[in-house]
Design a protein around this motif. Structure first.
Motif, PDB file in Angstrom:
ATOM      1  N   CYS A  96       0.822  -1.215   0.000  1.00 33.01           N
ATOM      2  CA  CYS A  96       0.000   0.000   0.000  1.00 33.01           C
ATOM      3  C   CYS A  96       0.856   1.265   0.000  1.00 33.01           C
ATOM      4  O   CYS A  96       0.541   2.228  -0.699  1.00 33.01           O
ATOM      5  N   VAL A  97       1.927   1.266   0.756  1.00 38.51           N
ATOM      6  CA  VAL A  97       2.816   2.429   0.786  1.00 38.51           C
ATOM      7  C   VAL A  97       3.452   2.628  -0.589  1.00 38.51           C
ATOM      8  O   VAL A  97       3.480   3.748  -1.112  1.00 38.51           O
ATOM      9  N   LEU A  98       3.950   1.563  -1.197  1.00 35.74           N
ATOM     10  CA  LEU A  98       4.563   1.686  -2.519  1.00 35.74           C
ATOM     11  C   LEU A  98       3.537   2.054  -3.587  1.00 35.74           C
ATOM     12  O   LEU A  98       3.866   2.760  -4.544  1.00 35.74           O
ATOM     13  N   ALA A  99       2.289   1.625  -3.422  1.00 35.22           N
ATOM     14  CA  ALA A  99       1.241   2.010  -4.370  1.00 35.22           C
ATOM     15  C   ALA A  99       0.981   3.510  -4.300  1.00 35.22           C
ATOM     16  O   ALA A  99       0.791   4.163  -5.330  1.00 35.22           O
ATOM     17  N   ALA A 100       1.027   4.052  -3.103  1.00 37.57           N
ATOM     18  CA  ALA A 100       0.761   5.482  -2.919  1.00 37.57           C
ATOM     19  C   ALA A 100       1.959   6.339  -3.306  1.00 37.57           C
ATOM     20  O   ALA A 100       1.806   7.406  -3.902  1.00 37.57           O
ATOM     21  N   LYS A 101       3.161   5.885  -2.987  1.00 39.25           N
ATOM     22  CA  LYS A 101       4.366   6.688  -3.198  1.00 39.25           C
ATOM     23  C   LYS A 101       5.111   6.346  -4.485  1.00 39.25           C
ATOM     24  O   LYS A 101       6.010   7.063  -4.889  1.00 39.25           O
ATOM     25  N   GLU A 102       4.789   5.225  -5.094  1.00 42.58           N
ATOM     26  CA  GLU A 102       5.349   4.715  -6.347  1.00 42.58           C
ATOM     27  C   GLU A 102       6.782   4.220  -6.242  1.00 42.58           C
ATOM     28  O   GLU A 102       7.043   3.066  -6.506  1.00 42.58           O
ATOM     29  N   VAL A 103       7.735   5.076  -5.877  1.00 38.31           N
ATOM     30  CA  VAL A 103       9.139   4.665  -5.760  1.00 38.31           C
ATOM     31  C   VAL A 103       9.691   5.241  -4.469  1.00 38.31           C
ATOM     32  O   VAL A 103       9.536   6.426  -4.200  1.00 38.31           O
ATOM     33  N   LEU A 104      10.312   4.373  -3.666  1.00 37.50           N
ATOM     34  CA  LEU A 104      10.895   4.828  -2.399  1.00 37.50           C
ATOM     35  C   LEU A 104      12.232   4.167  -2.156  1.00 37.50           C
ATOM     36  O   LEU A 104      12.428   2.995  -2.501  1.00 37.50           O
ATOM     37  N   ARG A 105      13.122   4.919  -1.545  1.00 37.13           N
ATOM     38  CA  ARG A 105      14.361   4.346  -1.041  1.00 37.13           C
ATOM     39  C   ARG A 105      14.040   3.636   0.266  1.00 37.13           C
ATOM     40  O   ARG A 105      13.005   3.877   0.887  1.00 37.13           O
ATOM     41  N   TYR A 106      14.932   2.772   0.691  1.00 37.11           N
ATOM     42  CA  TYR A 106      14.705   1.961   1.896  1.00 37.11           C
ATOM     43  C   TYR A 106      14.383   2.840   3.101  1.00 37.11           C
ATOM     44  O   TYR A 106      13.422   2.584   3.829  1.00 37.11           O
ATOM     45  N   SER A 107      15.169   3.876   3.331  1.00 38.99           N
ATOM     46  CA  SER A 107      14.970   4.722   4.513  1.00 38.99           C
ATOM     47  C   SER A 107      13.618   5.429   4.478  1.00 38.99           C
ATOM     48  O   SER A 107      12.948   5.562   5.500  1.00 38.99           O
ATOM     49  N   ALA A 108      13.189   5.869   3.303  1.00 39.34           N
ATOM     50  CA  ALA A 108      11.885   6.528   3.180  1.00 39.34           C
ATOM     51  C   ALA A 108      10.756   5.526   3.386  1.00 39.34           C
ATOM     52  O   ALA A 108       9.745   5.840   4.033  1.00 39.34           O
ATOM     53  N   LEU A 109      10.931   4.317   2.878  1.00 39.10           N
ATOM     54  CA  LEU A 109       9.930   3.270   3.079  1.00 39.10           C
ATOM     55  C   LEU A 109       9.805   2.939   4.558  1.00 39.10           C
ATOM     56  O   LEU A 109       8.706   2.838   5.098  1.00 39.10           O
ATOM     57  N   ARG A 110      10.921   2.807   5.228  1.00 34.05           N
ATOM     58  CA  ARG A 110      10.903   2.499   6.667  1.00 34.05           C
ATOM     59  C   ARG A 110      10.222   3.613   7.450  1.00 34.05           C
ATOM     60  O   ARG A 110       9.444   3.367   8.367  1.00 34.05           O
ATOM     61  N   LYS A 111      10.477   4.840   7.066  1.00 32.61           N
ATOM     62  CA  LYS A 111       9.853   5.987   7.739  1.00 32.61           C
ATOM     63  C   LYS A 111       8.332   5.966   7.539  1.00 32.61           C
ATOM     64  O   LYS A 111       7.578   6.227   8.464  1.00 32.61           O
ATOM     65  N   GLU A 112       7.890   5.641   6.336  1.00 33.06           N
ATOM     66  CA  GLU A 112       6.449   5.554   6.053  1.00 33.06           C
ATOM     67  C   GLU A 112       5.786   4.432   6.847  1.00 33.06           C
ATOM     68  O   GLU A 112       4.632   4.544   7.239  1.00 33.06           O
ATOM     69  N   MET A 113       6.530   3.351   7.075  1.00 36.93           N
ATOM     70  CA  MET A 113       5.982   2.186   7.770  1.00 36.93           C
ATOM     71  C   MET A 113       5.888   2.405   9.280  1.00 36.93           C
ATOM     72  O   MET A 113       5.242   1.660   9.974  1.00 36.93           O
ATOM     73  N   ARG A 114       6.561   3.386   9.767  1.00 43.58           N
ATOM     74  CA  ARG A 114       6.591   3.774  11.171  1.00 43.58           C
ATOM     75  C   ARG A 114       7.264   2.745  12.060  1.00 43.58           C
ATOM     76  O   ARG A 114       8.459   2.740  12.174  1.00 43.58           O
ATOM     77  N   ASN A 115       6.548   1.850  12.683  1.00 39.94           N
ATOM     78  CA  ASN A 115       7.101   1.023  13.764  1.00 39.94           C
ATOM     79  C   ASN A 115       7.569  -0.360  13.327  1.00 39.94           C
ATOM     80  O   ASN A 115       7.436  -1.321  14.062  1.00 39.94           O
ATOM     81  N   ILE A 116       8.188  -0.458  12.177  1.00 44.27           N
ATOM     82  CA  ILE A 116       8.738  -1.735  11.714  1.00 44.27           C
ATOM     83  C   ILE A 116      10.244  -1.730  11.970  1.00 44.27           C
ATOM     84  O   ILE A 116      10.900  -0.695  11.857  1.00 44.27           O
ATOM     85  N   THR A 117      10.785  -2.885  12.331  1.00 47.00           N
ATOM     86  CA  THR A 117      12.229  -2.973  12.540  1.00 47.00           C
ATOM     87  C   THR A 117      12.932  -3.193  11.201  1.00 47.00           C
ATOM     88  O   THR A 117      12.315  -3.646  10.224  1.00 47.00           O
TER      89      THR A 117
END
Length: 131
Positions: A31-52
């Motif tokens: 869902c995050v990648l569908a909304a943002k289309e392309v993300l670097r790892y750090s940006a994806l982790r930030k969007e996911m919030r509480n994932i390790t």
């Protein structure tokens, strides 16, 4: 790496689907990648919030292995890696939106704490607003 002693016994297409995009994190990553289309790892982790890091890396590895997510690395210094949905991954988004809409009807939720990506599928039980 851990090896299963027995192969998975998937007899139903639904079981296959849930194996591919089920669980707490894989559907959220999609869902995050569908909304943002392309993300670097750090940006994806930030969007996911509480994932390790370990859980995110493992989920991405599975999604890449199942051809849901594409990993593009660039030969730069510092190295740059970007993640996006494949065509197969994009085909899962309407399914997840339908599940989200159904859940909005039957599950009461704290809407003030909902991920911004959820707003795209109108999780409160309305119609899909588009992807």
């Amino acid at each position: 790496m851990y090896q299963h002693k027995l192969e998975k016994d998937i007899r139903c297409p639904l079981e296959y689907g849930l194996e591919i995009f089920g669980g707490k994190w894989k559907s959220r990553i999609i869902c995050v990648l569908a909304a943002k289309e392309v993300l670097r790892y750090s940006a994806l982790r930030k969007e996911m919030r509480n994932i390790t890091d370990a859980v995110l890396a493992a989920a991405l590895k599975e999604l890449i292995g199942n051809q849901i997510v594409a990993r593009q690395s660039y030969d730069e210094i510092p190295p740059r890696v970007e993640y996006s949905l494949t065509e197969k991954g994009q085909s899962v988004v309407p399914i997840l939106q339908s599940i989200c809409q159904w859940s909005g009807i039957y599950h009461k939720k704290d809407y003030s704490n909902t991920m911004t990506q959820c707003e795209k599928c109108d999780y409160r039980g309305g119609t899909t607003q588009g992807t």
